[in-house]
Motif scaffolding. Structure first.
Motif, PDB file in Angstrom:
ATOM      1  N   GLN A 141     -14.362  19.885  14.480  1.00 16.96           N
ATOM      2  CA  GLN A 141     -13.616  18.797  15.126  1.00 16.96           C
ATOM      3  C   GLN A 141     -12.136  19.167  15.099  1.00 16.96           C
TER       4      GLN A 141
ATOM      5  N   LYS B 282      -8.303  14.404  15.359  1.00 12.25           N
ATOM      6  CA  LYS B 282      -8.705  13.141  14.710  1.00 12.25           C
ATOM      7  C   LYS B 282      -7.463  12.269  14.603  1.00 12.25           C
ATOM      8  N   ASP B 283      -7.523  11.101  15.195  1.00 10.21           N
ATOM      9  CA  ASP B 283      -6.398  10.154  15.174  1.00 10.21           C
ATOM     10  C   ASP B 283      -5.105  10.853  15.615  1.00 10.21           C
ATOM     11  N   ARG B 284      -4.135  11.008  14.661  1.00  4.71           N
ATOM     12  CA  ARG B 284      -2.842  11.631  15.000  1.00  4.71           C
ATOM     13  C   ARG B 284      -2.798  13.107  14.634  1.00  4.71           C
TER      14      ARG B 284
ATOM     15  N   ALA C 161       1.083  12.929  24.773  1.00  7.25           N
ATOM     16  CA  ALA C 161       0.741  11.838  23.847  1.00  7.25           C
ATOM     17  C   ALA C 161       2.008  11.208  23.263  1.00  7.25           C
TER      18      ALA C 161
ATOM     19  N   ASN D 231       0.663   7.479  23.059  1.00 11.33           N
ATOM     20  CA  ASN D 231      -0.769   7.190  23.039  1.00 11.33           C
ATOM     21  C   ASN D 231      -1.517   8.411  22.489  1.00 11.33           C
ATOM     22  N   VAL D 232      -1.915   8.330  21.216  1.00  5.14           N
ATOM     23  CA  VAL D 232      -2.524   9.507  20.587  1.00  5.14           C
ATOM     24  C   VAL D 232      -3.934   9.803  21.114  1.00  5.14           C
ATOM     25  N   GLU D 233      -4.496   8.870  21.871  1.00  3.25           N
ATOM     26  CA  GLU D 233      -5.827   9.169  22.438  1.00  3.25           C
ATOM     27  C   GLU D 233      -5.773  10.371  23.378  1.00  3.25           C
ATOM     28  N   ILE D 234      -4.568  10.603  23.932  1.00  2.00           N
ATOM     29  CA  ILE D 234      -4.391  11.739  24.858  1.00  2.00           C
ATOM     30  C   ILE D 234      -4.595  13.080  24.142  1.00  2.00           C
TER      31      ILE D 234
ATOM     32  N   THR E 196      -7.028  14.129  22.691  1.00  2.00           N
ATOM     33  CA  THR E 196      -8.369  14.690  22.934  1.00  2.00           C
ATOM     34  C   THR E 196      -8.367  15.630  24.148  1.00  2.00           C
ATOM     35  N   ASP E 197      -7.337  15.519  25.011  1.00  2.00           N
ATOM     36  CA  ASP E 197      -7.225  16.461  26.143  1.00  2.00           C
ATOM     37  C   ASP E 197      -7.144  17.897  25.630  1.00  2.00           C
TER      38      ASP E 197
ATOM     39  N   LYS F 235     -10.570  19.196  25.113  1.00  2.00           N
ATOM     40  CA  LYS F 235     -11.253  19.440  26.400  1.00  2.00           C
ATOM     41  C   LYS F 235     -10.751  20.730  27.022  1.00  2.00           C
TER      42      LYS F 235
END
Ligand SMILES: Cc1cc2nc3c(=O)[nH]c(=O)nc-3n(C[C@H](O)[C@H](O)[C@H](O)COP(=O)(O)OP(=O)(O)OC[C@H]3O[C@@H](n4cnc5c(N)ncnc54)[C@H](O)[C@@H]3O)c2cc1C
Length: 392
Positions: free
Chosen positions: A254, A257-259, A295, A300-303, A305-306, A309
């Motif tokens: 992985q 994770k988060d930040r 991000a 927005n830390v969800e970015i 995950t880019d 990818k």
């Protein structure tokens, strides 16, 4: 508590490169390094494909030798000689290069904090606990674990990483015996899927090493055997001994994770076939910098995950082929390896390897060998089918 946009744990080559890119983009960056001196001790053979110049800054002063080709030796010394007649790789002064990359990061505005070992991180809040008496804490919008094979950062959300052990000597044979533009690689089922190497630094000095799934005592025995067996190495003076760890590439690791994101050896971004990590690490640093900047810009830390990818898009296919090659080598005994080398020589594979071989991407070469039917003639049928399915 001091706050940064980005805190990079580890001033290795990959952490420093990422920090430099982010500082150049105008972010406030700190690098936390547990050691008091960057780059030491040397834990690298320093052999890196020519593509390094496309993915990072590499001034010529850190290149000890350009490498035009190599000699691949079977257990009974059937030799495949491969060369493109021009530099395909470089032998680097890794210690000085690591220090240079850290200085570049600093010159770009990153703050390097030596003697700052990280003990623990809180991935949700981006809080880093340092390993000092004062129990200092630092916080950051994004925390980057570039802290190498035994990454503390990775261990907070990944199982303990598996790894190979590596050993290397710096030797001096006292007279001109080496061609400085050619490296020697030796296969041996005791170390497969690892291998042994002789990388000349000058006509009389070389880095001689190996990596394998074995303990340091076993590695030392095999390395000493090579020194005694090869006439060009006989009587060598061992000037220095180095030991290190190479993470096994883990496709399930992985990375976000988060930040927090992982980079380099901490993310097991090493080539399964050679254990080399510099080019993959530098390429991943660039990929990650895009997601991290975005991000931070939009908060927005969800970015983040880019990053995962884009990393998968860039490397997944090549890594799949390399993991398969790695598995096959692990399953072959010395007789199989010998047979394979002899067949390859008979089938004219030296020219094909010279033409299609690349220290960083083996999938093109494997594909070409399939097209020409060579793989079917050197490997048992079942294994050939398994590899050919990769292109279906
Ligand atoms: C013997 C050997 C030969 C190799 N040969 C080659 C080769 O020829 N070509 C190639 O491309 N690759 C090679 N590699 C692999 C290559 O050296 C690594 O892939 C590369 O160093 C990875 O860089 P990195 O920045 O991710 O990690 P590292 O170089 O491991 O740097 C991690 C940094 O993090 C610091 N750190 C660790 N824990 C903490 C903590 N808790 N807090 C703060 N700081 C911390 C460490 O002190 C270190 O400075 C070899 C490796 C070995 C062992």
């Amino acid at each position: 508590m001091k706050n940064y946009d980005v805190a990079v744990v580890g001033a290795g080559p990959v952490g420093s490169t990422f920090a430099r890119i982010m500082a150049e983009k105008g972010f406030e960056v700190a690098i936390l390094e547990k050691k008091k001196e960057i780059g030491v001790p040397l834990q690298c053979a320093g052999l890196v494909g020519k593509r390094i110049k496309e993915v990072n800054v590499l001034p010529n002063e850190f290149i000890i030798n350009p490498v035009h080709g190599g000699f691949l030796h079977s257990p009974q010394d059937t030799v495949l000689s491969v060369s493109k007649g021009k530099p395909e790789a470089y032998v680097l002064d890794r210690v000085k290069y690591d220090q240079f990359l850290a200085h570049l990061a600093e010159d770009s505005g990153a703050e390097i904090l030596l003697n700052h070992g990280v003990e623990k991180i809180d991935s949700v809040n981006g809080v880093i606990n340092l390993k000092n008496k004062e129990k200092t804490k630092i916080s950051a919008g994004v925390v980057v674990g570039a802290d190498g094979h035994s990454s503390i950062v990775s261990s907070t959300f990944n199982p303990l990483a598996e790894s190979f052990q590596a050993a290397q000597y710096l030797i001096d044979v006292g007279e001109k015996r080496f061609q400085t533009n050619f490296v020697h690689l030796y296969v041996d089922s005791r170390v497969s899927p690892g291998f042994l190497w002789v990388i000349p630094l000058s006509e009389s000095t070389a880095r001689v090493g190996l990596f394998a799934d074995a303990n340091y005592q076993q590695l030392t025995i095999i390395l000493n055997e090579l020194l005694n067996k090869r006439s060009e190495l006989r009587g060598a003076t061992i000037l220095k001994k180095y030991y290190g760890v190479i993470p096994r590439h883990d496709p399930h690791k992985q990375l976000v994770k988060d930040r927090v994101i992982l980079l380099g050896d901490a993310a097991s971004q090493v080539k399964p076939t050679t254990g080399g990590g510099l080019i993959m690490g530098f390429t991943s640093a660039e990929i990650a910098s895009r997601a991290v900047s975005k991000a931070l810009e939009v908060d927005n830390v969800e970015i983040l995950t880019d990053y995962n990818k884009q990393y998968q898009e860039r490397f997944k296919k090549e890594l799949k082929v390399q993991l398969m090659v790695h598995k096959i080598f692990k399953s072959l005994n010395d007789d199989n390896l010998e047979y394979m080398f002899q067949k390859l020589k008979q089938e004219g594979a030296e020219d094909i390897i010279s033409h299609y071989g690349d220290i960083d991407t083996q999938s093109t070469l494997v594909k070409e060998m399939f097209k020409r039917g060579i793989i079917f003639s050197i490997l048992p049928k079942m294994l050939s089918w398994r590899i050919s399915s990769l292109w279906k």
